[in-house]
Design a protein around this motif. Sequence first.
Motif, short mmCIF file in Angstrom:
data_model
loop_
_atom_site.label_atom_id
_atom_site.label_comp_id
_atom_site.label_asym_id
_atom_site.label_seq_id
_atom_site.Cartn_x
_atom_site.Cartn_y
_atom_site.Cartn_z
N UNK A 182 0.84 -1.20 0.00
CA UNK A 182 0.00 0.00 0.00
C UNK A 182 0.87 1.25 0.00
N UNK A 183 0.23 2.40 0.02
CA UNK A 183 0.99 3.65 -0.13
C UNK A 183 1.88 3.95 1.08
N UNK A 184 1.61 3.31 2.20
CA UNK A 184 2.45 3.48 3.38
C UNK A 184 3.67 2.57 3.38
N UNK A 185 3.72 1.66 2.41
CA UNK A 185 4.83 0.71 2.35
C UNK A 185 4.56 -0.59 3.07
N UNK A 186 3.37 -0.77 3.64
CA UNK A 186 3.02 -2.04 4.27
C UNK A 186 2.99 -3.13 3.21
N UNK A 187 3.50 -4.31 3.55
CA UNK A 187 3.59 -5.39 2.57
C UNK A 187 2.89 -6.66 3.06
N UNK A 208 0.38 -6.38 -6.58
CA UNK A 208 -0.91 -5.69 -6.46
C UNK A 208 -0.78 -4.53 -5.48
N UNK A 209 -1.43 -3.41 -5.81
CA UNK A 209 -1.39 -2.22 -4.96
C UNK A 209 -2.79 -1.87 -4.47
N UNK A 210 -2.89 -1.58 -3.18
CA UNK A 210 -4.12 -1.06 -2.60
C UNK A 210 -3.77 0.21 -1.83
N UNK A 211 -4.76 1.06 -1.62
CA UNK A 211 -4.48 2.32 -0.93
C UNK A 211 -4.00 2.06 0.49
N UNK A 212 -4.75 1.19 1.21
CA UNK A 212 -4.36 0.84 2.57
C UNK A 212 -4.64 -0.65 2.78
N UNK A 213 -3.64 -1.42 3.16
CA UNK A 213 -3.82 -2.83 3.44
C UNK A 213 -4.62 -3.03 4.72
N UNK A 214 -5.46 -4.06 4.72
CA UNK A 214 -6.13 -4.47 5.94
C UNK A 214 -5.05 -4.86 6.95
N UNK A 215 -5.13 -4.37 8.19
CA UNK A 215 -4.10 -4.70 9.18
C UNK A 215 -3.86 -6.20 9.34
N UNK A 216 -4.89 -7.01 9.11
CA UNK A 216 -4.74 -8.47 9.22
C UNK A 216 -3.86 -9.04 8.11
N UNK A 217 -3.67 -8.28 7.02
CA UNK A 217 -2.88 -8.74 5.89
C UNK A 217 -1.42 -8.31 5.96
N UNK A 218 -1.10 -7.40 6.87
CA UNK A 218 0.25 -6.84 6.91
C UNK A 218 1.23 -7.85 7.50
N UNK A 219 2.18 -8.27 6.67
CA UNK A 219 3.26 -9.16 7.13
C UNK A 219 4.51 -8.38 7.50
N UNK A 220 4.69 -7.22 6.88
CA UNK A 220 5.84 -6.36 7.19
C UNK A 220 5.35 -4.92 7.22
N UNK A 221 5.52 -4.22 8.35
CA UNK A 221 5.04 -2.84 8.43
C UNK A 221 5.86 -1.89 7.57
N UNK A 222 5.21 -0.86 7.10
CA UNK A 222 5.81 0.08 6.16
C UNK A 222 6.97 0.87 6.70
N UNK A 223 7.21 0.84 8.02
CA UNK A 223 8.35 1.56 8.58
C UNK A 223 9.67 1.03 8.02
N UNK A 224 9.65 -0.23 7.55
CA UNK A 224 10.87 -0.82 6.99
C UNK A 224 10.99 -0.63 5.47
N UNK A 225 10.02 0.01 4.85
CA UNK A 225 9.99 0.11 3.38
C UNK A 225 9.99 1.58 2.97
N UNK A 226 10.84 1.92 2.01
CA UNK A 226 10.98 3.31 1.57
C UNK A 226 10.33 3.58 0.22
N UNK A 227 10.34 2.56 -0.67
CA UNK A 227 9.78 2.76 -2.01
C UNK A 227 8.99 1.52 -2.43
#
Length: 247
Positions: free
Chosen positions: A179-184, A210-229
Amino acid sequence: MVDKRTNTATEAVQDIVSGSSIAVGGFGLVGIPTVLIEALRASGPNDLTIVSNNLGADGFGLSLLLEDGLISHSIGSYIGFNKEYARRYLAGELTVEFTPQGTLAERMRAGGAGIPAFYTVAGVGTQVADGGLPMRYNSDGTVAQYSEPKETREFNGETFVLETGIRTDFALVHAHKGDRYGNLSFRKTAENFNPDAAMSGKVTIAQVEHFVDVLDPEEVDLPGIFVDRVVVVGEQETGIEYRTVQS
């Protein structure tokens, strides 16, 4: 508004320069960031240190960087069926630091978590801990560099070896969704080393199918704090590293 999307893979890797260290996700040909690797190959930085379980297969994945002579140092677990990897290693064109798979994963995770080193039982009593593994050969086949002995220590009567965390300049990873926050979100076995590699990089670039605006929190395997692009690349087909057929 936070939006970590980058328009193209070429744009995403443009600041990776010669001499950079890069953690790369994937296991064999599963979950590897093929589009980012191809973009990096096209931009052509050399003298790269690659931290990855292996270096792809001949003609595919990280092996493409090998073929172009862009990798000078490899930190990984095995050569596999990659003939170019083996050739360059034995010809003295590549420095190779072998480390057990679980240790490699934890070294990357530890680096991203700010842990400088940790003790593990893996490798105790072998050349992994005692030193003496050939890291680089001369062109005549003699050994130019051996691995150094590592510190060991006893805890509760058992010996452990000290391994250092890995923090790389960049990381390239593949995810199923972002998603746009970098959550994967990773899909099945394609998760493999990708979260650890992502944590290891000071600048982490993720290709997502696949890109979504905001991932469902239940789907987040890696938080966006670790992703820059985040680069959207569409669905990717997994290659076959070693095909066995019955006649």
